[in-house]
Every structure is written in structure tokens, then in C-alpha cells.
Design a protein around this motif. Sequence first.
Motif, PDB file in Angstrom:
ATOM      1  N   LEU A  76      47.702  50.950  55.997  1.00  0.00           N
ATOM      2  CA  LEU A  76      47.263  49.587  55.721  1.00  0.00           C
ATOM      3  C   LEU A  76      46.047  49.239  56.571  1.00  0.00           C
ATOM      4  CD1 LEU A  76      50.808  47.985  55.505  1.00  0.00           C
ATOM      5  CD2 LEU A  76      49.197  48.230  53.607  1.00  0.00           C
ATOM      6  N   ASP A  77      46.043  49.686  57.816  1.00  0.00           N
ATOM      7  CA  ASP A  77      44.871  49.455  58.665  1.00  0.00           C
ATOM      8  C   ASP A  77      43.634  50.126  58.078  1.00  0.00           C
ATOM      9  OD1 ASP A  77      46.421  48.004  60.412  1.00  0.00           O
ATOM     10  OD2 ASP A  77      46.665  49.632  61.861  1.00  0.00           O
ATOM     11  N   SER A  78      43.817  51.345  57.590  1.00  0.00           N
ATOM     12  CA  SER A  78      42.684  52.057  56.976  1.00  0.00           C
ATOM     13  C   SER A  78      42.207  51.341  55.719  1.00  0.00           C
ATOM     14  CB  SER A  78      43.079  53.495  56.645  1.00  0.00           C
ATOM     15  OG  SER A  78      43.194  54.254  57.827  1.00  0.00           O
ATOM     16  N   MET A  79      43.146  50.785  54.967  1.00  0.00           N
ATOM     17  CA  MET A  79      42.758  50.016  53.772  1.00  0.00           C
ATOM     18  C   MET A  79      41.864  48.834  54.160  1.00  0.00           C
ATOM     19  SD  MET A  79      46.076  49.790  51.273  1.00  0.00           S
ATOM     20  CE  MET A  79      47.036  51.256  50.888  1.00  0.00           C
ATOM     21  N   ALA A  80      42.227  48.159  55.255  1.00  0.00           N
ATOM     22  CA  ALA A  80      41.449  46.994  55.687  1.00  0.00           C
ATOM     23  C   ALA A  80      40.045  47.422  56.116  1.00  0.00           C
ATOM     24  CB  ALA A  80      42.181  46.269  56.821  1.00  0.00           C
ATOM     25  N   ILE A  81      39.953  48.526  56.842  1.00  0.00           N
ATOM     26  CA  ILE A  81      38.632  49.025  57.266  1.00  0.00           C
ATOM     27  C   ILE A  81      37.790  49.357  56.036  1.00  0.00           C
ATOM     28  CG2 ILE A  81      37.433  50.941  58.417  1.00  0.00           C
ATOM     29  CD1 ILE A  81      39.923  51.185  60.273  1.00  0.00           C
ATOM     30  N   ALA A  82      38.378  50.103  55.120  1.00  0.00           N
ATOM     31  CA  ALA A  82      37.650  50.527  53.925  1.00  0.00           C
ATOM     32  C   ALA A  82      37.244  49.319  53.084  1.00  0.00           C
ATOM     33  CB  ALA A  82      38.501  51.485  53.099  1.00  0.00           C
ATOM     34  N   ALA A  83      38.136  48.344  52.984  1.00  0.00           N
ATOM     35  CA  ALA A  83      37.868  47.184  52.135  1.00  0.00           C
ATOM     36  C   ALA A  83      36.736  46.333  52.717  1.00  0.00           C
ATOM     37  CB  ALA A  83      39.138  46.350  51.972  1.00  0.00           C
ATOM     38  N   LEU A 113      45.743  41.600  53.486  1.00  0.00           N
ATOM     39  CA  LEU A 113      44.578  42.292  52.924  1.00  0.00           C
ATOM     40  C   LEU A 113      43.762  41.339  52.052  1.00  0.00           C
ATOM     41  CD1 LEU A 113      43.353  45.186  52.784  1.00  0.00           C
ATOM     42  CD2 LEU A 113      44.636  45.502  50.681  1.00  0.00           C
ATOM     43  N   LEU A 114      44.459  40.601  51.189  1.00  0.00           N
ATOM     44  CA  LEU A 114      43.769  39.710  50.244  1.00  0.00           C
ATOM     45  C   LEU A 114      43.012  38.595  50.967  1.00  0.00           C
ATOM     46  CD1 LEU A 114      46.498  39.509  47.467  1.00  0.00           C
ATOM     47  CD2 LEU A 114      44.124  40.258  47.129  1.00  0.00           C
ATOM     48  N   LYS A 115      43.514  38.194  52.135  1.00  0.00           N
ATOM     49  CA  LYS A 115      42.840  37.106  52.849  1.00  0.00           C
ATOM     50  C   LYS A 115      41.648  37.589  53.659  1.00  0.00           C
ATOM     51  CE  LYS A 115      46.624  33.848  52.877  1.00  0.00           C
ATOM     52  NZ  LYS A 115      47.902  33.464  53.479  1.00  0.00           N
ATOM     53  N   GLY A 116      41.649  38.879  54.005  1.00  0.00           N
ATOM     54  CA  GLY A 116      40.565  39.400  54.844  1.00  0.00           C
ATOM     55  C   GLY A 116      39.332  39.846  54.074  1.00  0.00           C
ATOM     56  N   VAL A 117      39.506  40.159  52.815  1.00  0.00           N
ATOM     57  CA  VAL A 117      38.376  40.678  52.030  1.00  0.00           C
ATOM     58  C   VAL A 117      38.403  40.083  50.621  1.00  0.00           C
ATOM     59  CG1 VAL A 117      38.251  42.895  53.255  1.00  0.00           C
ATOM     60  CG2 VAL A 117      39.723  42.674  51.220  1.00  0.00           C
ATOM     61  N   VAL A 119      38.788  41.018  47.025  1.00  0.00           N
ATOM     62  CA  VAL A 119      39.180  42.054  46.073  1.00  0.00           C
ATOM     63  C   VAL A 119      38.587  41.715  44.707  1.00  0.00           C
ATOM     64  CG1 VAL A 119      41.188  42.916  44.794  1.00  0.00           C
ATOM     65  CG2 VAL A 119      41.255  42.776  47.296  1.00  0.00           C
ATOM     66  N   THR A 120      38.143  42.733  43.981  1.00  0.00           N
ATOM     67  CA  THR A 120      37.526  42.506  42.672  1.00  0.00           C
ATOM     68  C   THR A 120      38.587  42.354  41.580  1.00  0.00           C
ATOM     69  OG1 THR A 120      35.783  43.981  43.440  1.00  0.00           O
ATOM     70  CG2 THR A 120      35.741  43.384  41.098  1.00  0.00           C
ATOM     71  N   ILE A 121      39.533  43.286  41.560  1.00  0.00           N
ATOM     72  CA  ILE A 121      40.573  43.285  40.525  1.00  0.00           C
ATOM     73  C   ILE A 121      41.933  43.579  41.159  1.00  0.00           C
ATOM     74  CG2 ILE A 121      41.402  44.369  38.370  1.00  0.00           C
ATOM     75  CD1 ILE A 121      38.520  45.324  37.850  1.00  0.00           C
ATOM     76  N   ILE A 122      42.934  42.787  40.812  1.00  0.00           N
ATOM     77  CA  ILE A 122      44.326  43.100  41.155  1.00  0.00           C
ATOM     78  C   ILE A 122      45.007  43.567  39.872  1.00  0.00           C
ATOM     79  CG2 ILE A 122      46.533  42.203  41.980  1.00  0.00           C
ATOM     80  CD1 ILE A 122      44.893  39.990  43.459  1.00  0.00           C
ATOM     81  N   ARG A 123      45.556  44.805  39.890  1.00  0.00           N
ATOM     82  CA  ARG A 123      46.314  45.320  38.741  1.00  0.00           C
ATOM     83  C   ARG A 123      47.767  45.411  39.177  1.00  0.00           C
ATOM     84  NH1 ARG A 123      50.320  47.465  36.729  1.00  0.00           N
ATOM     85  NH2 ARG A 123      50.133  48.893  38.447  1.00  0.00           N
ATOM     86  N   ALA A 124      48.659  44.701  38.527  1.00  0.00           N
ATOM     87  CA  ALA A 124      50.054  44.637  38.969  1.00  0.00           C
ATOM     88  C   ALA A 124      50.963  44.393  37.790  1.00  0.00           C
ATOM     89  CB  ALA A 124      50.203  43.507  39.989  1.00  0.00           C
ATOM     90  N   ASN A 125      52.281  44.519  38.017  1.00  0.00           N
ATOM     91  CA  ASN A 125      53.198  44.075  36.981  1.00  0.00           C
ATOM     92  C   ASN A 125      53.610  42.625  37.273  1.00  0.00           C
ATOM     93  OD1 ASN A 125      55.490  44.068  38.732  1.00  0.00           O
ATOM     94  ND2 ASN A 125      55.832  46.247  38.342  1.00  0.00           N
ATOM     95  N   ARG A 126      54.312  42.054  36.337  1.00  0.00           N
ATOM     96  CA  ARG A 126      54.634  40.628  36.437  1.00  0.00           C
ATOM     97  C   ARG A 126      55.455  40.306  37.683  1.00  0.00           C
ATOM     98  NH1 ARG A 126      57.732  40.650  32.746  1.00  0.00           N
ATOM     99  NH2 ARG A 126      59.461  39.868  33.948  1.00  0.00           N
ATOM    100  N   GLY A 127      56.424  41.189  37.982  1.00  0.00           N
ATOM    101  CA  GLY A 127      57.281  40.951  39.135  1.00  0.00           C
ATOM    102  C   GLY A 127      56.498  40.942  40.439  1.00  0.00           C
ATOM    103  N   GLU A 128      55.550  41.837  40.554  1.00  0.00           N
ATOM    104  CA  GLU A 128      54.745  41.890  41.776  1.00  0.00           C
ATOM    105  C   GLU A 128      53.888  40.642  41.934  1.00  0.00           C
ATOM    106  OE1 GLU A 128      54.590  46.784  41.604  1.00  0.00           O
ATOM    107  OE2 GLU A 128      53.036  45.583  40.643  1.00  0.00           O
ATOM    108  N   VAL A 129      53.313  40.177  40.828  1.00  0.00           N
ATOM    109  CA  VAL A 129      52.498  38.959  40.907  1.00  0.00           C
ATOM    110  C   VAL A 129      53.378  37.764  41.251  1.00  0.00           C
ATOM    111  CG1 VAL A 129      51.007  37.388  39.610  1.00  0.00           C
ATOM    112  CG2 VAL A 129      50.724  39.870  39.377  1.00  0.00           C
ATOM    113  N   SER A 160      43.272  32.314  40.776  1.00  0.00           N
ATOM    114  CA  SER A 160      42.753  31.117  41.421  1.00  0.00           C
ATOM    115  C   SER A 160      42.913  31.200  42.938  1.00  0.00           C
ATOM    116  CB  SER A 160      43.495  29.908  40.846  1.00  0.00           C
ATOM    117  OG  SER A 160      43.374  28.805  41.697  1.00  0.00           O
ATOM    118  N   ARG A 161      44.037  31.754  43.396  1.00  0.00           N
ATOM    119  CA  ARG A 161      44.277  31.801  44.847  1.00  0.00           C
ATOM    120  C   ARG A 161      43.520  32.922  45.549  1.00  0.00           C
ATOM    121  NH1 ARG A 161      50.517  30.865  46.160  1.00  0.00           N
ATOM    122  NH2 ARG A 161      49.730  31.567  48.184  1.00  0.00           N
TER     123      ARG A 161
END
Lengths: 271, 271, 271
Positions: A76-83, A113-117, A119-129, A160-161
Motif C-alpha cells: 500500500l505504501d508503494s501504491m501511494a508513492i507510485a500514485a 489512497l483516494l484522499k492523497g491522490v 485517481v482517474t478511474i475506479i473499477r469495482a463491483n457494487r458491493g465494494e462501492v 462525486s466524492r
Amino acid sequence: MRSLADALAEILGTLRSRQPLIHHITNFVAMNDVANVTLCLGALPIMAHAPEEVANVVRQAQALALNMGTPTRDRLDSMAIAAREANAARVPIILDPVGAGASPWRTAMAWQLLKGVQVTIIRANRGEVAALLGDERRVRGVEAIGPSQDAEALACELSSRTGAIVAITGARDLMTDGSRLMAVDNGHPLLATVSGGGCMATACVACCAAVAEDPLMGAAAGLVIMGLAEERAATQARGPGSFKVALMDVLAALTPDDVHAGARCSILSGG
Amino acid sequence: MRSLADALAEILGTLRSRQPLIHHITNFVAMNDVANVTLCLGALPIMAHAPEEVANVVRQAQALALNMGTPTRDRLDSMAIAAREANAARVPIILDPVGAGASPWRTAMAWQLLKGVQVTIIRANRGEVAALLGDERRVRGVEAIGPSQDAEALACELSSRTGAIVAITGARDLMTDGSRLMAVDNGHPLLATVSGGGCMATACVACCAAVAEDPLMGAAAGLVIMGLAEERAATQARGPGSFKVALMDVLAALTPDDVHAGARCSILSGG
Amino acid sequence: MRSLADALAEILGTLRSRQPLIHHITNFVAMNDVANVTLCLGALPIMAHAPEEVANVVRQAQALALNMGTPTRDRLDSMAIAAREANAARVPIILDPVGAGASPWRTAMAWQLLKGVQVTIIRANRGEVAALLGDERRVRGVEAIGPSQDAEALACELSSRTGAIVAITGARDLMTDGSRLMAVDNGHPLLATVSGGGCMATACVACCAAVAEDPLMGAAAGLVIMGLAEERAATQARGPGSFKVALMDVLAALTPDDVHAGARCSILSGG
């Protein structure tokens, strides 16, 4: 006039000719499938998650795909650096919040992650959203359960969020950038019998987003391509094992003409 | 009177209707196969090994499957956290001590886990059980070698020392809970040509243990199901690659009636 | 007089009868494929990367295969521990510097390993070797790009700087131990459509190097075997998915006679 089918087909053509480099930081379950799907579409995958190299790698890439399955603090830390680097270099970020809702920690990590950078696209299923929006009753493990009527409202609220395009996959895939709402009706239920089906769909979206001028159209193209491949693979499959094998074969063979002829995609509003 | 075949068939029926959530903390080699086998049986896999979330995840699960392949300190710590929580929440624990004997450290780690919690079922090959009991001559890498006559004695001794059901797989699978001894003769030698065959068998056992009232019967059902699938897949296979593909197809299609008709399972003593 | 084809065929025969143990420390993308390829060739894979056990594991092995894909600091440290032990125990080391050039850090980590121990064989693509020699323009992600004329010069230079046999795979595979130069022309372009193709080739080389008296001949045998399997698998494949499945089937079925009849291998100089 240029049709929606033209635009989607063109994205696959561009993808195959341009061979973008896709930097994946992904889960250990679907890592092999994700790399193979990326190759099947004509793009080049690079799987790298060490904090020492992710910034360097992402600067060479045309898209960064972040997949939160099997999360660990380090990755997760690496994701934040990369993002952060991707934002600086204007490399589109595609996030798959696998299993959001499976634990409060996982949901919190997705939001961090979403608050720090951006993101262009979130791809998820309904439950995750739903889980990201605070309703954890709609996810079981990493699978969505419950009614599907509210996917449109969920997609719009998360968009929106976060300021991201949100693409919710299901029997009907829905995607919105906050002003336009699109639907993709390609796909086959056999995908749900294979582990990593959502991760593979995310890889398709990332490949298309790497070359599409309009990222919403990239998301739609990725899900049309994946859905068409599912439909064709299903005709060759005897079960989940042969379905996944056929999926790779079919993805690699899919042409822009196939996309043009087979896309079941529509702009529901704001087009 | 209700037969053994009835009981085994019923477990698969219950599994498919109840769709239990199986929490896997497993190795990186077979992680994809394990997730797919779990889905093929109708259960829902969740692969999670971060210490921050395993306790939360396991409380939602109906079984915890711990697989010691490719061990690392971090993942072993997470296994211990998850296993303690599983004991507290009465979630059955299925342990696969992959490669016990491959290094003294790996063997010691297995015992550290076994001494800290009550494991429900240990699924292993003969060499691994021998190594856990102090005889490391019977394992080479992660494969069992040498004579097979002593599997029954090994199973009984490890069961006695751990309080767990011990299921040793081989040409004949043997399993005991300390008072009853059962055998399963389903299976096919082609499984040995595929990496992760044992891990997949363990996944089958975990799925059945998640729904079986009698965990010894759950272990037997899991190994009957796996063995039947091996037999059928072998008829479709041209080698290890197509065998694994067919194994998934066949597992997904297997019905309670198939189990009833094909189970070669017997109670050797204590029934 | 004993021919080159005799020597290559004999290596596969020895491999299948002796069943060497191959210790892999490999990447997370191809780990399953690497284990399966090792089994298909008749060897026993053990995948172990914990620093607590790698020295113990490698002492039991007949070859150590180090693959730098998806590198992390921890796993690189374990590679160094295992490699030092392998040198002490005279276990041959096969290194696959996956993605050298993908980041300066990855390239530096490869050199750190190469300077600390004596590697027996480096199996890489042209771009990776160029990157190790300071020219990072020839790699994109983990794929080689650009002209191929210079593979011989690159192989010789890296061999000279490391004391290792260097095998560069491509349309024509070239390998040198500094005095002899060999070529293998078996293979099929479909391999490039599958993630982990190079990693699987490295696994074949490691298996053969575990039993070959002459490691250069081991490298050649490994690449002949892989290349022959690619050729046969291609005749059965409908795309990347079915190609990989067929590759495993074919590898498992390949006989020394097949190698004798099908090897397209030559000694270009120094033989």
C-alpha cells in the motif's frame, strides 16, 4: 457522424499499435492473469511493487493500475508513492478496491489512497462501492451480494466524492464521470466462476485508459472488450478452467472490427 | 439407514447451497489455484494475510485454511493471529504444513502454530507428517518419498500429539480423529505432476469442513471430491497442463449424485 | 563419435531419472508456471524465500534459480544468502535478471548480486543484458526492443565481466562461456504472447544445469527443450491461453529421442 462503436473500436486499434506500458501493482492471486490479459491486449505489463523502484517505473508507463487484493502495508505504501508520481507525470491511475468492506482496515486504506491522490478511474463491483460509501452489508468476502438496482446511484455518489470516473461491473456495467452515464451490456456469467475476473476487467480498463483521449470512453472500451471476450470464451468453455484459457485466446484475437460489431454500449445520459 | 455415501454427498449439497466464506492464508505458488478450487466448489474464497485485517476477516468466515508453503515470518505471524481468533469464534482451522521437513525452521514454525492454537484438521502428505514427528528422511523438497506402509501409524501419532484430525493423502488417503480411522481411494497419479495438488486438496477439505457437522466426515468428503475430480479430469487430459484445466471444469460440475455414485470411502475402524 | 544431439538428449534422460531438487527464489507473477515447468521436466521444485530457511534449503538442492522479477529488498537479501551458500556447496546458480533496466535500482541490485557471488549461468533477453552493460535504451518494461544484431557481442561482454555463462534468448538463442559460442534455433514466437515465458525458459535451464557436467551444454539443453516444447505447443494452440496449457503437456511428454531428433543447436566457435 462518428458513432460510439467507431470510438470504441478505434481504442483497441490504437492500443494494439501503440503497445503502451502498463505498471501494475496488483494482488498475488491474480497477478499472473493480469499480466497475461495485458499482453493479450497488445500492451506491455510491468509488475513492480518495491518502494525503491515504483516511482521510476511509473514515469515510463502510460497507465498505473492499482489493485488492492491481498493488501499489505508495504505494498500500500508503494501504491501511494507510485500514485503521487503518476499524478505528477499525468499518468492515468486505475484503482480496483478489491474487497473493500472485507475489513474496516481495507476500506480505510482505499480511502487513504483516494484522499492523497487523484485517481482517474475506479473499477469495482457494487458491493465494494457500497462499502466505500459506508454500507458494508453488501459485500461478502470479496463478492458482491444483494440487490443491484442502486448501482447507478452508488457510482454517481462515489464519483462525486472522489472526482474519479466510477465503473461498476455487474450484469450491466455502469460508468460515470459525474456528468455522463454509460452502460455496457457485454459479458457472461461464467466470469463469476473464475477468481480474478474483476482484476482482469480492471486490466482491460487500464490498457484502454492508457491510450484513450477520453478516459470515460477508455473505461467503456475496456469493459466492452472484456465482455465480448467473455461471451466468446463461454461458447468454447466446459467450465471455469477452460473458460479462463479461452478468455486469453479470445482476448488476444479480438479485433477492432469485432468490437465495432459486438459492442453493446450506450450513453444513458449527458452524452 | 443413512449410508456413508449419503453423508458425503450431502456435504457437497450443503456446500453448494450455503456458499461458505473460506479465509485462506496460503502460499504464493498455489494461491490462484486455491482460490479457483474454492469457487469451483461453490464457496467464496477470501485471500487476506495482512496482520491488520486477518482477525476481522476470519470472524466472517466459516473456515480458516492455513497453508505453510513459501513461508515468511510476517505471514506466519498473521496465521497465528487469525488462528487464535478462529479458535475464539469456533471457526474450524485446516492446516497444510507444506514442506515441513524442507528446513528445520519450517518444521519449527509448524509446531509453534500447532502449540498455540487448536487446529481442526491437518492435511499433509506422508513425508510432511513424518517430518513433523521428527523423521526428516522421508521428505525431499516438498515431495514425499519412501515407503507408504506407515501412514496409518503416522496419522494416529500426529493426531494424538495435536488433538487434530490428521488426513494423509497418497495413493490411499487415510484420516483419523484419534478414535475413528477412514480411508479414501479416489484419486489419480496425474495430480502429482501438477504443482499445488496438495494445496488444492486442502482447499477442498476446508470447503467441506466449513459446512460439515462432523469434521472427520468433512475431511473425507473433501478428499473424495478432489479424488473424483482427478479421476474425471485424467480422462480429458493430455498432460499436466490440460489436467489442471480439466480439474477446475470437473470440480465445478460435480454433483452430490456424482459423489454418491463414485465415492470410494470406507471406515476402517471405530466407525 | 558422440554428437551434440546425443549430448543434449542425454541431459534430458539424466534429468528425468535423477529428479534433481531445484530451489527457486522467483517472482510472484510466474511462480506457479516455474514450479510447473520444473515438475514437467521431471525435477522437484522447492519455492522458498525466507531468510531463515534459504541456506538450509539450497544445501539440499542440485541447482539454485534466482529470478529478479517483482523484486523486493527482503527477497533480494534472501537471494544473496542462498547464493553464498550455493557457492560454498558448489550448487550451480542460474540467474534471470528480469527487467534489468526497468529501474536503476533493479539494475544495481542485479550487479550487487553478481559481484558478491559466482553465478554459473545468466539467462536473459537482449534488452536486459544491454541494461546490465549500461545501455538502458534497449528495454521497455521487462521486454526487449530494438535491433538484435549485437546479441553475440553483448553475451560475450557480460560473460567476460561476470565469469558466468551468458545465454541470451530471442529468435536465435546465443550462449557463451567466454571461450565457446553456441546457438539454439528452436522456439516459437507465441512464447512472447505469454507472461513468464523467459522465466519458464530459465527454469528449463536450471533443471538441465542441475544434472549436466558441462554447464554450457546444460544451458543449451534447457533452451532446446523449451524451444521444442514451444514448437509443438504452437501446433495445438488457438492463442496464448491454450498455448501455455499445451506447453506444459508437451514439456512433460518430451523424450530424449525427441530432443535428439528435433534439436537445432550448433557450436558457432570454440567447440
